[in-house]
Every structure is written in structure tokens, then in C-alpha cells.
Design an enzyme around this catalytic site. Sequence first.
Site, mmCIF file in Angstrom:
data_model
loop_
_atom_site.group_PDB
_atom_site.id
_atom_site.type_symbol
_atom_site.label_atom_id
_atom_site.label_comp_id
_atom_site.label_asym_id
_atom_site.label_seq_id
_atom_site.Cartn_x
_atom_site.Cartn_y
_atom_site.Cartn_z
ATOM 1 N N THR A 154 -3.063 -6.082 24.985
ATOM 2 C CA THR A 154 -2.607 -4.804 24.439
ATOM 3 C C THR A 154 -1.501 -4.212 25.318
ATOM 4 O OG1 THR A 154 -4.290 -3.418 25.507
ATOM 5 C CG2 THR A 154 -4.893 -4.483 23.432
ATOM 6 N N ASP A 155 -1.455 -2.908 25.468
ATOM 7 C CA ASP A 155 -0.270 -2.244 26.008
ATOM 8 C C ASP A 155 -0.224 -2.171 27.538
ATOM 9 O OD1 ASP A 155 2.149 -0.648 25.632
ATOM 10 O OD2 ASP A 155 0.963 1.017 26.423
ATOM 11 N N MET A 163 -6.999 -5.711 27.982
ATOM 12 C CA MET A 163 -6.701 -4.389 27.449
ATOM 13 C C MET A 163 -5.610 -3.698 28.279
ATOM 14 S SD MET A 163 -8.656 -4.572 24.868
ATOM 15 C CE MET A 163 -8.645 -2.902 24.217
ATOM 16 N N HIS A 164 -5.349 -2.473 27.944
ATOM 17 C CA HIS A 164 -4.217 -1.703 28.471
ATOM 18 C C HIS A 164 -4.222 -1.548 29.996
ATOM 19 C CE1 HIS A 164 -6.763 1.832 29.321
ATOM 20 N NE2 HIS A 164 -7.435 1.436 28.254
ATOM 21 N N ASP A 165 -3.023 -1.438 30.554
ATOM 22 C CA ASP A 165 -2.808 -1.043 31.952
ATOM 23 C C ASP A 165 -3.464 -1.990 32.956
ATOM 24 O OD1 ASP A 165 -1.377 1.416 31.259
ATOM 25 O OD2 ASP A 165 -3.326 2.125 30.545
#
Length: 212
Positions: A116-117, A134-136
Site C-alpha cells: 500500500t502507500d 501496509m502503509h509507512d
Amino acid sequence: MRIAIVGTGGLGREVAALALEQVRAEGGEVADPVVFVPHDLGEASPLAGIPTRTLTELHDDQALVVAVGDPGIRRRIVQGDAAGRRFGGVMADTARLRGRNELGEGAILCDGVVVTDNVRIGRHFLANPHACVMHDCTIGDFVTLAPGARVNGNVEIGDDAYVGAGAVIKQGAPGRPRRIGAGAVIGMGAVVTRDVGPGETVVGNPARPLKR
């Protein structure tokens, strides 16, 4: 771009199928779109219908992809016989990269992988089927995610770490990421709720250091 796969085990054969689809989607029909570079460089017979080549027989448009699950072995190949060579990557058409992400050279993303982002991933990353990041998150070089591994948001994973099949790493927090040290091993099905030190092996739910 044609692809030369280093590694002729089960993973190599799985990646070969993905690579064939990728090369054909990018450039249509070409001669020998995918070849294997076996560990035994004297082996000359085709494998699963795919020809084999030595490193010295490869052409300039054949990029290496190292399809070996063990991070340490993958690193030794990249920094040894394959040093200085051109590397490519393989990404299944069912894998998904969303948002703002950085992906290093030599990555393999198998079927159903999701990233993801705002994820930064180093060189020669391997994500087996249905792994998720997942993110970060920040992921180092030569990291392996086994099938179904889940890395939740705000996690840092050091170089050469291995996350086992079905393992889950609990999310960190902005400015306080969950940290998995370089060379750490997360056992199959483990649920990681704390930081894991460099070279440490953890197993179970919640994950604890493996007693030897």
C-alpha cells in the site's frame, strides 16, 4: 527485456511462469523469453520446458532475477557470481502496488501480493503469494516474506530478515515504528507484538525468542 532466473527449485519454477507472462505482456513473442541459470553450471538440459544457460552465455537484454528464498543465499549469489550483472524484477499481474512506493532492483512480487502507500523496499526483495505490506513501512535489502505474511503499518524490517508463512507483524506508530532487526527470523504463523532484535528468531503467539 528477457529474464534469466537464477535458482531452479520450486520457487524458481513458480517465478518462471510469472516471468513468461510478464515478458510476453511487455514485448510480445521473443526467442527464449525466460531461461534458467542453474547452480550447477554444467547442467544443460531444459527444466520445465525452459532452457538453461550459464552466466557467460547470457545476452545483454537478459536481466537476472534471483529466485532463491533464503535471504543469505540470495545475497551471496548477487554479490558473488552475479556481481556487476544487470538485474531485473518480476511482478505478477495480480500483485498490486498502491500509492507512493519505492521498490529496489531485483524484486519478486508473486500472485496476490499487496503493497500500500508510502512503502520503501530495498534490493532483491521477495514477496511470496498473498504477502502484504501496509502503509509507512521501510524494508531493507534481501528481505523475504513467505506466503501469506502480513506486515502492518509503520514497521521497519532490516536487511536479510525472513518473515515466515502466515506470520503477522503488529503495526507500529508514526515516529515509533515496530522494528525487526537485520537477519531476524519470524517463524511460521508467529504474531509479533514487540520489536525483534538483529539475528533473533521468534515463534508463537505472541512471538517469543526461540529457545535452543
